[in-house]
Design a protein around this motif. Structure first.
Motif, short mmCIF file in Angstrom:
data_model
loop_
_atom_site.label_atom_id
_atom_site.label_comp_id
_atom_site.label_asym_id
_atom_site.label_seq_id
_atom_site.Cartn_x
_atom_site.Cartn_y
_atom_site.Cartn_z
N THR A 1 7.74 72.58 64.75
CA THR A 1 8.61 73.02 65.86
C THR A 1 9.10 71.85 66.69
OG1 THR A 1 6.67 73.39 67.25
CG2 THR A 1 7.53 75.29 66.03
N ALA A 2 8.82 70.62 66.27
CA ALA A 2 9.28 69.43 66.99
C ALA A 2 10.68 69.05 66.53
CB ALA A 2 8.33 68.27 66.76
N ILE A 3 11.55 68.76 67.50
CA ILE A 3 12.92 68.35 67.21
C ILE A 3 13.18 67.02 67.92
CG2 ILE A 3 15.35 68.92 67.40
CD1 ILE A 3 14.51 71.86 67.49
N ALA A 4 13.61 66.01 67.16
CA ALA A 4 13.91 64.69 67.73
C ALA A 4 15.38 64.39 67.53
CB ALA A 4 13.06 63.62 67.05
N ARG A 5 16.00 63.86 68.60
CA ARG A 5 17.40 63.45 68.53
C ARG A 5 17.46 61.95 68.82
NH1 ARG A 5 16.99 68.22 71.00
NH2 ARG A 5 18.14 69.97 70.15
N ALA A 6 18.06 61.20 67.92
CA ALA A 6 18.12 59.74 68.06
C ALA A 6 19.55 59.27 68.23
CB ALA A 6 17.49 59.07 66.85
N VAL A 7 19.73 58.27 69.08
CA VAL A 7 21.02 57.60 69.26
C VAL A 7 20.81 56.15 68.84
CG1 VAL A 7 22.82 56.94 70.88
CG2 VAL A 7 21.63 59.11 71.17
N VAL A 8 21.57 55.71 67.83
CA VAL A 8 21.46 54.35 67.32
C VAL A 8 22.75 53.62 67.65
CG1 VAL A 8 21.10 52.92 65.28
CG2 VAL A 8 19.98 55.13 65.44
N LYS A 9 22.64 52.47 68.36
CA LYS A 9 23.82 51.68 68.69
C LYS A 9 23.49 50.20 68.61
CE LYS A 9 22.79 52.41 73.56
NZ LYS A 9 23.19 53.04 74.78
N GLU A 10 24.50 49.36 68.58
CA GLU A 10 24.28 47.92 68.48
C GLU A 10 23.47 47.45 69.67
OE1 GLU A 10 27.44 45.21 67.37
OE2 GLU A 10 28.62 46.93 66.73
N GLY A 11 22.57 46.49 69.41
CA GLY A 11 21.74 46.01 70.50
C GLY A 11 20.80 44.92 70.05
N GLU B 1 14.91 43.31 59.62
CA GLU B 1 16.13 42.55 59.94
C GLU B 1 17.25 43.48 60.41
OE1 GLU B 1 16.20 44.01 55.88
OE2 GLU B 1 14.73 42.75 56.90
N LYS B 2 17.32 44.69 59.88
CA LYS B 2 18.34 45.64 60.32
C LYS B 2 17.93 46.32 61.62
CE LYS B 2 20.52 46.42 55.94
NZ LYS B 2 21.16 47.33 55.04
N ALA B 3 16.64 46.59 61.79
CA ALA B 3 16.16 47.25 63.00
C ALA B 3 16.30 46.34 64.22
CB ALA B 3 14.71 47.67 62.82
N ALA B 4 16.29 45.03 64.02
CA ALA B 4 16.39 44.08 65.13
C ALA B 4 17.79 44.01 65.71
CB ALA B 4 15.94 42.70 64.67
N LYS B 5 18.79 44.55 65.01
CA LYS B 5 20.18 44.47 65.47
C LYS B 5 20.67 45.73 66.14
CE LYS B 5 21.34 41.34 61.69
NZ LYS B 5 22.09 41.21 60.43
N VAL B 6 19.78 46.73 66.31
CA VAL B 6 20.21 48.00 66.92
C VAL B 6 19.23 48.42 68.02
CG1 VAL B 6 21.42 48.87 64.89
CG2 VAL B 6 18.99 49.35 65.16
N ASP B 7 19.74 49.17 68.98
CA ASP B 7 18.90 49.82 69.99
C ASP B 7 18.81 51.29 69.62
OD1 ASP B 7 18.57 47.51 71.41
OD2 ASP B 7 20.05 48.00 72.95
N ILE B 8 17.61 51.84 69.68
CA ILE B 8 17.39 53.24 69.30
C ILE B 8 16.76 53.96 70.48
CG2 ILE B 8 16.25 54.79 67.69
CD1 ILE B 8 16.15 52.40 65.71
N ALA C 1 5.88 62.80 66.20
CA ALA C 1 5.96 61.48 65.57
C ALA C 1 6.71 61.56 64.23
CB ALA C 1 4.57 60.90 65.37
N ALA C 2 6.41 62.58 63.43
CA ALA C 2 7.10 62.74 62.14
C ALA C 2 8.58 63.04 62.35
CB ALA C 2 6.43 63.85 61.34
N ALA C 3 8.91 63.84 63.37
CA ALA C 3 10.31 64.14 63.66
C ALA C 3 11.05 62.89 64.11
CB ALA C 3 10.40 65.24 64.72
N VAL C 4 10.39 62.06 64.94
CA VAL C 4 11.01 60.83 65.44
C VAL C 4 11.28 59.86 64.30
CG1 VAL C 4 10.59 58.77 66.85
CG2 VAL C 4 10.11 61.03 67.78
N ARG C 5 10.32 59.70 63.38
CA ARG C 5 10.52 58.73 62.29
C ARG C 5 11.65 59.19 61.38
NH1 ARG C 5 7.00 60.06 57.44
NH2 ARG C 5 6.58 57.90 57.00
N THR C 6 11.78 60.50 61.16
CA THR C 6 12.91 61.01 60.37
C THR C 6 14.23 60.72 61.07
OG1 THR C 6 11.54 62.74 59.39
CG2 THR C 6 13.92 63.07 59.34
N ALA C 7 14.29 60.97 62.37
CA ALA C 7 15.52 60.73 63.13
C ALA C 7 15.90 59.25 63.12
CB ALA C 7 15.35 61.22 64.57
N ILE C 8 14.90 58.37 63.25
CA ILE C 8 15.17 56.92 63.24
C ILE C 8 15.68 56.47 61.87
CG2 ILE C 8 14.05 54.66 63.31
CD1 ILE C 8 12.31 55.73 65.60
#
Length: 132
Positions: free
Chosen positions: A12-22, A54-61, A74-81
């Protein structure tokens, strides 16, 4: 590129992620990932980030998550990321890497509760009967 919105679910956990340059900042419910607790949940969330540092270091999440318990969140967050990184970079090889490591990084867990049946309190439990 602007920002990419993705979501992940587990139970029943729902995670919403916003990924942008950072610069590599990861925030879950306004809490930096470095001080997120419990530690086991934090390690689970960091898995997609450690697979491609190397790719994770170039974005803000930034992730908001609600519902469920600690490990479900935690499982929902890792899927969203993981989905966010794939969508942001539009990289099929990255998606293949995540799928090879763990299928649930890209695909939501589709298990659900069984429906309740008659003569019982739940899906499997039945009213006890005594013959004496």
């Amino acid at each position: 590129m602007d920002a990419v919105n993705t979501s992940g679910k587990r139970k029943t956990a729902i995670a919403r992620a916003v990924v942008k340059e950072g610069t590599g900042k990861v925030v879950v419910n306004k809490t930096p990932i470095a001080i997120y607790s419990p530690e086991l949940a934090r390690l689970k969330i960091e898995e997609p980030l450690q697979l491609v540092p190397e790719k994770a270091a170039k974005v803000d999440i930034s992730v908001t998550v609600q519902g469920g318990g600690v490990m479900g969140q935690a499982a929902a967050v890792r899927t969203a990321i993981a989905r966010g990184l794939v969508d942001f970079y539009k990289d099929d090889e990255l998606e293949a890497l995540f799928r090879a490591y763990d299928r649930t990084l890209i695909i939501n867990n589709d298990r659900r509760k069984l429906p309740k049946k008659p003569l019982g309190r739940g899906a499997r439990a039945k009213k006890q009967k005594s013959y004496r």
